[in-house]
Motif scaffolding. Structure first.
Motif, mmCIF file in Angstrom:
data_model
loop_
_atom_site.group_PDB
_atom_site.id
_atom_site.type_symbol
_atom_site.label_atom_id
_atom_site.label_comp_id
_atom_site.label_asym_id
_atom_site.label_seq_id
_atom_site.Cartn_x
_atom_site.Cartn_y
_atom_site.Cartn_z
ATOM 1 N N LYS A 122 0.805 -1.217 0.000
ATOM 2 C CA LYS A 122 0.000 0.000 0.000
ATOM 3 C C LYS A 122 0.841 1.271 0.000
ATOM 4 N N VAL A 123 2.140 1.119 0.278
ATOM 5 C CA VAL A 123 2.987 2.311 0.368
ATOM 6 C C VAL A 123 4.291 2.131 -0.401
ATOM 7 N N LYS A 124 4.866 3.265 -0.812
ATOM 8 C CA LYS A 124 6.190 3.248 -1.435
ATOM 9 C C LYS A 124 7.278 3.577 -0.419
ATOM 10 N N ASN A 125 6.899 4.342 0.609
ATOM 11 C CA ASN A 125 7.852 4.657 1.673
ATOM 12 C C ASN A 125 8.286 3.358 2.343
ATOM 13 N N ARG A 126 9.564 3.164 2.505
ATOM 14 C CA ARG A 126 10.070 1.912 3.064
ATOM 15 C C ARG A 126 10.810 2.132 4.379
ATOM 16 N N LYS A 127 10.386 3.166 5.129
ATOM 17 C CA LYS A 127 11.001 3.441 6.422
ATOM 18 C C LYS A 127 9.922 3.519 7.496
ATOM 19 N N ILE A 128 10.088 2.708 8.541
ATOM 20 C CA ILE A 128 9.137 2.699 9.658
ATOM 21 C C ILE A 128 9.833 3.260 10.890
ATOM 22 N N ILE A 129 9.189 4.227 11.531
ATOM 23 C CA ILE A 129 9.738 4.868 12.727
ATOM 24 C C ILE A 129 9.191 4.143 13.969
ATOM 25 N N ILE A 130 10.099 3.561 14.746
ATOM 26 C CA ILE A 130 9.692 2.832 15.949
ATOM 27 C C ILE A 130 9.954 3.685 17.184
ATOM 28 N N PRO A 131 9.315 3.355 18.328
ATOM 29 C CA PRO A 131 9.556 4.114 19.562
ATOM 30 C C PRO A 131 11.027 4.052 19.975
ATOM 31 N N GLY A 132 11.539 5.158 20.505
ATOM 32 C CA GLY A 132 12.929 5.208 20.925
ATOM 33 C C GLY A 132 13.290 4.182 21.977
ATOM 34 N N LEU A 133 12.316 3.784 22.780
ATOM 35 C CA LEU A 133 12.554 2.779 23.820
ATOM 36 C C LEU A 133 12.908 1.410 23.230
ATOM 37 N N LEU A 134 12.617 1.226 21.944
ATOM 38 C CA LEU A 134 12.896 -0.055 21.292
ATOM 39 C C LEU A 134 14.082 0.029 20.334
ATOM 40 N N ALA A 135 14.968 0.979 20.599
ATOM 41 C CA ALA A 135 16.134 1.151 19.728
ATOM 42 C C ALA A 135 16.956 -0.131 19.618
ATOM 43 N N HIS A 136 16.997 -0.908 20.694
ATOM 44 C CA HIS A 136 17.776 -2.151 20.704
ATOM 45 C C HIS A 136 17.204 -3.212 19.760
ATOM 46 N N MET A 137 15.967 -2.993 19.269
ATOM 47 C CA MET A 137 15.331 -3.965 18.372
ATOM 48 C C MET A 137 15.559 -3.653 16.895
ATOM 49 N N LYS A 138 16.231 -2.565 16.593
ATOM 50 C CA LYS A 138 16.379 -2.110 15.202
ATOM 51 C C LYS A 138 16.898 -3.214 14.273
ATOM 52 N N GLU A 139 18.033 -3.810 14.616
ATOM 53 C CA GLU A 139 18.624 -4.835 13.741
ATOM 54 C C GLU A 139 17.746 -6.078 13.670
ATOM 55 N N GLU A 140 17.199 -6.469 14.801
ATOM 56 C CA GLU A 140 16.334 -7.653 14.842
ATOM 57 C C GLU A 140 15.109 -7.464 13.957
ATOM 58 N N LEU A 141 14.529 -6.270 14.018
ATOM 59 C CA LEU A 141 13.356 -5.984 13.200
ATOM 60 C C LEU A 141 13.709 -5.968 11.719
ATOM 61 N N GLU A 142 14.845 -5.387 11.382
ATOM 62 C CA GLU A 142 15.238 -5.310 9.973
ATOM 63 C C GLU A 142 15.556 -6.688 9.395
ATOM 64 N N GLU A 143 16.049 -7.591 10.221
ATOM 65 C CA GLU A 143 16.294 -8.961 9.765
ATOM 66 C C GLU A 143 14.991 -9.686 9.461
ATOM 67 N N GLU A 144 13.978 -9.417 10.277
ATOM 68 C CA GLU A 144 12.698 -10.119 10.146
ATOM 69 C C GLU A 144 11.812 -9.479 9.087
ATOM 70 N N ILE A 145 11.932 -8.145 8.941
ATOM 71 C CA ILE A 145 11.071 -7.414 8.004
ATOM 72 C C ILE A 145 11.922 -6.977 6.815
ATOM 73 N N ASN A 146 11.890 -7.705 5.752
ATOM 74 C CA ASN A 146 12.748 -7.420 4.606
ATOM 75 C C ASN A 146 12.294 -6.209 3.800
ATOM 76 N N ASP A 147 11.000 -5.877 3.930
ATOM 77 C CA ASP A 147 10.438 -4.823 3.077
ATOM 78 C C ASP A 147 10.716 -3.415 3.580
ATOM 79 N N PHE A 148 11.144 -3.276 4.833
ATOM 80 C CA PHE A 148 11.266 -1.936 5.420
ATOM 81 C C PHE A 148 12.596 -1.735 6.151
ATOM 82 N N GLU A 149 13.028 -0.482 6.157
ATOM 83 C CA GLU A 149 14.151 -0.047 6.992
ATOM 84 C C GLU A 149 13.560 0.494 8.295
#
Length: 370
Positions: free
Chosen positions: A323-350
């Motif tokens: 539904k979107v062309k934007n491929r960047k999702i902004i997550i809460p700052g409290l979950l900064a430690h999950m950035k790499e884990e999320l990117e590994e699991e979610i191939n479509d988004f940064e």
């Protein structure tokens, strides 16, 4: 007087006394202990055990009395409380808010319209005046003050804060702790006209906490009512049932396929804090709400209710990538430690790490280079 526990009941039963009728099953339960536990939770009848001693029966019946009666007025239930503090169980019927319409006053119609039209929405709940009480006349869907006085209620006319608060505490303690039937009627506080609405609001807030079942106001002010109802909503929220919103994609300011994308949990307070900020942004945005059983961001993460797999599954279920062309999702700052884990699991988004506090979103977006 505290509630009887299963163990306290069990001590009176044959199994505890080791008599010949131990675990006879005539009550329908496999053991005396099982029956005692059911009886403590009021899931069975005390008469089902043929060996209940009269002493226990007397204690149980006395203990089972409803400490405070429930009275219904125009569909509004007040009273019925059985604890002093919310964390013991939960409160049952929120403090009702009533406004008096004196039909002998020249402006009563205008006041009535304001009262009827008053409504605020807070944490997914629509809040309105619960009851309209008339004086010097009657109206449909209202109750007259004369009829109100005939109901099994206790009225406290607020003239002195100290005296009113002491009466409220005494009545609730007598009803709950002593189960004194002389104090079992729900209590309402009547506020006559006041020139100091700030003081009136402060007193009303205190009486909601300790322990008015209904507040009756001669004055009506929208801002004061909003403040009182917001406090009441917090006090009467069931602590065992977190407030949560639907897990889905929310849109703010007519977003398109290139708009900003934020993410949070379905904890209502977190959602509305973020949503208020997104509504105020000068740019459109999406907010992806992840199902997390109504937990806040860090709580959900620590309880493994906000994981990379749950996020990925949610995005697939919502078919968001298409539904979107934007491929960047902004997550809460409290979950900064999950950035790499999320990117590994979610191939479509940064993944972009956002702010810790919702109020900082505006400044964050100004500096954002997407």
């Amino acid at each position: 007087m505290t509630e009887l526990s299963g163990l306290q009941i069990f001590k009176y039963l044959p199994a505890a006394k080791k008599t010949e009728n131990t675990n006879c099953k005539q009550c329908g339960s496999p053991t005396c202990m099982a029956y005692a536990l059911k009886l403590a939770k009021h899931q069975t009848d005390i008469e089902k055990c043929p060996y209940i001693p009269d002493e226990l029966k007397k204690i149980y019946i006395e203990n089972s009395k409803q400490p405070q009666k429930t009275v219904e007025i125009q569909g509004v239930k007040i009273g019925g409380e059985n604890v002093l503090y919310r964390h013991e169980k939960t409160f049952i019927n929120k403090t009702a808010i009533a406004v008096v319409i004196d039909m002998s006053k020249a402006d009563w119609k205008e006041k009535l319209t304001r009262v009827q039209n008053f409504e605020i929405t807070r944490v997914n709940e629509h809040l309105k005046i619960d009851l309209i009480i008339t004086k010097n006349g009657t109206l449909t869907d209202t109750i007259s003050y004369e009829d109100l006085k005939k109901l099994p209620l206790t009225e406290i006319v607020d003239e002195d804060f100290k005296k009113t608060s002491e009466k409220l505490v005494k009545i609730r303690h007598k009803a709950i702790l002593e189960k004194d039937e002389n104090y079992s009627a729900p209590v309402y506080v009547y506020f006559s006209h006041s020139d100091d609405l700030n003081k009136l609001c402060a007193k009303a807030g205190y009486y909601i906490c300790k322990y008015a079942n209904m507040l009756v106001f001669e004055d009506f002010d929208e801002n004061m009512m909003a403040a009182i109802m917001s406090l009441r909503q917090n006090i009467f929220t069931d602590p065992q049932k977190p407030l949560q919103v639907e897990s889905k994609i929310y849109e703010f300011n007519n977003p398109d396929e290139n708009s900003l994308i934020f993410m949070t949990t379905n904890f209502a307070l977190t959602f509305f804090a973020v949503a208020n900020e997104l509504e105020s942004l000068p740019v459109p945005s999406y907010l992806i709400v992840i199902p997390a059983e109504g937990m806040s961001v860090l709580t959900a993460w620590s309880a493994e209710k906000f994981t990379a797999k749950i996020v990925a599954n949610t995005l697939r279920k919502l078919d968001f990538a298409s539904k979107v062309k934007n491929r960047k999702i902004i997550i809460p700052g409290l979950l900064a430690h999950m950035k790499e884990e999320l990117e590994e699991e979610i191939n479509d988004f940064e993944i972009v790490v956002g702010t810790i506090d919702a109020f900082a979103i505006g400044e964050f977006v100004k500096k954002l280079d997407l």
